[in-house]
Design an enzyme around this catalytic site. Structure first.
Site, short mmCIF file in Angstrom:
data_model
loop_
_atom_site.label_atom_id
_atom_site.label_comp_id
_atom_site.label_asym_id
_atom_site.label_seq_id
_atom_site.Cartn_x
_atom_site.Cartn_y
_atom_site.Cartn_z
N GLU A 191 0.82 -1.22 0.00
CA GLU A 191 0.00 0.00 0.00
C GLU A 191 0.85 1.27 0.00
O GLU A 191 0.34 2.37 0.13
CB GLU A 191 -0.94 0.00 1.22
CG GLU A 191 -2.18 -0.85 1.02
CD GLU A 191 -1.86 -2.32 0.76
OE1 GLU A 191 -2.18 -2.79 -0.35
OE2 GLU A 191 -1.30 -2.98 1.63
N ASN A 279 -0.91 -7.56 -4.07
CA ASN A 279 -1.60 -6.68 -4.99
C ASN A 279 -0.65 -5.74 -5.73
O ASN A 279 0.40 -5.37 -5.21
CB ASN A 279 -2.64 -5.83 -4.24
CG ASN A 279 -2.01 -4.96 -3.18
OD1 ASN A 279 -1.63 -5.44 -2.13
ND2 ASN A 279 -1.90 -3.66 -3.44
N ASP A 321 -7.87 -5.51 -4.67
CA ASP A 321 -6.89 -5.78 -3.61
C ASP A 321 -6.96 -7.24 -3.13
O ASP A 321 -6.91 -7.51 -1.94
CB ASP A 321 -7.04 -4.84 -2.42
CG ASP A 321 -5.95 -5.08 -1.36
OD1 ASP A 321 -4.78 -5.22 -1.76
OD2 ASP A 321 -6.27 -5.16 -0.17
#
Length: 608
Positions: A191, A279, A321
């Protein structure tokens, strides 16, 4: 001549040390009295041959002893047990305690002084998934990306190695894994625009052996364009040149994600390491056209060189995700009358995959929650999911709130590991039963800052049993749910199956439960002070079997409680989804050990 003889002797000595190092762990794992690896073995079975505690007497099980870890927030993973010593780990700051099982006194403590600036760049709580053992050493992967080798007898630091940079969002939450004479670790930070990789170190010295990136040029991701294979039009075919670069726009691969913070497995016969990548960055699919290889991918790599033998991408151009980091279970399955060496993987995307672990051939891909709706099925010829455009944020575009996508971003299962019942051949799977809304938006990259680009809300799957989880038994050869037990909240705890015909798991409210592997019938439960996101384990000491688990709410599902967040969209949508957890549990940090009472007249918590 003398120099040549010296080299030969040096190589022979090195080989002898390597064999001895490997034998140390393998001997420890072969004894069912130990719990010498996070999954109990190389194959991620999470199965124990111990059967003193069994289906007929588990209802009499009671607390044997407890221990505070001294740390709050999420307690994932489990302790290790080797001989008369238990090795306990904590969330950040990643303390390690060696405990004498005779009297629960401390043999030694390791308390690293990590910079607290690493905490804000840990996306989904300050968890750590556990320790590894081998060659008389305990291995800890600290949050600040330092891998540490500790003397198992004294706690003295023998070597350390740095494998990342928290200033650009790189952290670590994974357990290191020891395979033969090699320590494997990964990286977290998908992230934050982190580029994922797997890193191998020499167990004796800490010297780096190889680094295998998930994304980028062939030489860096360690693929051979002509020899690394992937499932293509119903058969295995070479990946070809620039298999990753061709699927990214420009230099986006440099911020491409594909982090490796999950669990790894190893097949000694094939000498292959299996794991999944996470991801792609960002969560806004409009900003990264293409399949974004090799994010969301199962890798099979040679332990010695890191070279990929085969790869399989589960969710090309991920829009939800659905990290592919969940554990790989290595099992031999009877499929159409033939024994197949298989790797079984329960992906965040809601599909349970079975592949030939030698060749990479796709064998099964079926939903392990029938309410999964983002894709109708996996096309078995292409291996690609058939996406329902109604639930595709990439189709509707940025700044559009796509509703009722199932599963939510945390998947039908996150990192909480399943267990394999060697008696029935079924796999016991802790799952989530959660859906979401998903609104992507434009985001710019800044090193060390979140690189997400989506707003989420989460909630229980509509028109279902009302709960947020199920515990299921899965037939990996057929791709079928055999039975399913609903739970109020997601089952975020790792499962354990034993030869005593008992399956154990924990719940977010704080219950540790024992159920029958035959039908899921509840045999026993006990309420611990805090929610359970750790993995149940078992061992034997002094001729008596014990079962243990951490009690300490946190992780992604419990991030609201762990980090004091209140807005429903915080915690990447989990705070609102799990707001009711506060009615049932609170923060904690303790270890619970259970055993059978000395006499049958003791109090019982058996369920009738």
């Amino acid at each position: 001549m003398k120099r040549q003889q010296s080299l030969i002797l040096l190589v022979a000595a090195t080989s002898t040390v390597s064999l001895a190092s490997a034998a140390d762990l393998e001997q420890a794992m072969s004894k069912s009295s130990n719990w010498a690896a996070q999954a109990g073995d190389y194959a991620n079975h999470r199965y124990s041959e111990l059967k003193q505690i069994n289906a007929s007497n588990v209802g009499r099980m009671q607390v044997a002893w407890t221990m505070s870890t001294g740390v709050l927030r999420g307690h994932e993973g489990s302790p290790l047990v080797i001989g008369d010593t238990m090795y306990i780990h904590t969330p950040f700051p990643n303390n390690v305690f060696a405990v004498n099982l005779k009297d629960q006194s401390y043999k030694w403590k390791y308390e690293p002084k990590q910079d607290t600036s690493v905490v804000p760049v840990m996306c989904c709580d300050t968890v750590n998934r556990g320790l590894a053992y081998g060659d008389g050493k305990i291995f800890l992967q600290q949050a600040d990306t330092t891998l540490v080798a500790l003397d198992a007898n004294t706690g003295k630091v023998l070597w350390s190695a740095k494998n990342g940079d928290p200033k650009i969002g790189e952290t670590n939450t994974n357990a290191p894994h020891v395979f033969k004479d090699t320590v494997i670790t990964g990286i977290s930070g998908g992230e934050f625009g982190v580029r994922g990789r797997l890193i191998a170190y020499d167990m004796a010295t800490g010297k780096k052996k190889w680094t295998a990136w998930s994304i980028g040029p062939d030489k860096e991701i360690l693929v051979d364009p002509a020899k690394t294979m992937t499932w293509t039009n119903g058969k295995m075919a070479p990946v070809g040149a620039d298999s990753s670069l061709k699927t990214w726009k420009g230099d986006q691969w440099k911020l491409g994600g594909g982090t490796t913070w999950g669990w790894y497995a190893y097949d000694p016969k094939l000498n292959l390491v299996y794991y999944g990548s996470g991801n792609p960055g960002t969560w806004n699919p409009a900003q990264r056209p293409g399949d974004n290889k090799w994010s969301m991918t199962i890798f099979a790599r040679d332990l010695n060189t890191g070279m990929a033998k085969w790869v399989y991408q589960m969710t090309p151009h991920d829009e939800w995700d659905y990290d592919g980091i969940n554990e790989m279970l290595l099992v031999d399955l009877n499929m159409k009358g033939k024994t197949v060496p298989a790797v079984v993987h329960f992906d965040r995307n809601g599909f349970g995959y079975t592949l030939n672990r030698d060749t990479g051939e796709l064998l099964v891909a079926e939903k392990y929650d029938p309410t999964v709706n983002w894709a109708t099925k996996v096309d078995m010829k292409t291996g690609r999911p058939i996406v329902d455009k109604k639930f595709s944020p990439g189709t509707t575009g940025p700044d559009v709130n796509v509703k009722d996508i199932c599963p939510a971003a945390l998947g039908t299962k996150d990192q909480q590991p399943a267990s394999y019942d060697r008696k029935s051949g079924l796999i016991m799977v802790p799952t989530n039963h959660v859906c979401m809304t998903y609104e992507p938006f434009q985001v710019e990259y800044t090193a060390g800052q979140p690189f997400v680009g989506a707003t989420l809300t989460m909630y229980p799957t509509p028109n279902s049993h009302g709960g947020m989880g199920n515990f299921i038994a899965w037939d990996a050869a057929q791709g079928k749910i055999i039975w399913s037990k609903p739970e109020r909240f997601s089952v975020w705890s790792g499962a354990l199956t034993t030869a005593g015909d008992v399956v154990f798991y924990g719940t977010l409210e704080g219950y540790i439960k024992a159920v029958s592997p035959k039908d899921g019938k509840e045999l026993w439960k006990f309420k611990t002070p805090s929610g359970i996101i750790g993995n149940v384990f078992t061992y034997e000491y002094g001729g008596k079997q014990y079962v243990g688990v951490y009690s300490g709410i946190g992780g992604w599902a419990g991030i609201g409680m762990a980090a004091g967040l209140t807005e429903s969209t915080e915690g990447l949508g989990a705070v609102g989804g799990y707001k009711d957890l506060a009615k049932y549990t609170t923060l904690g940090g303790s270890l619970f050990i259970f055993g059978l009472p000395e006499s049958t007249g003791s109090a019982t918590t058996a369920l009738k």
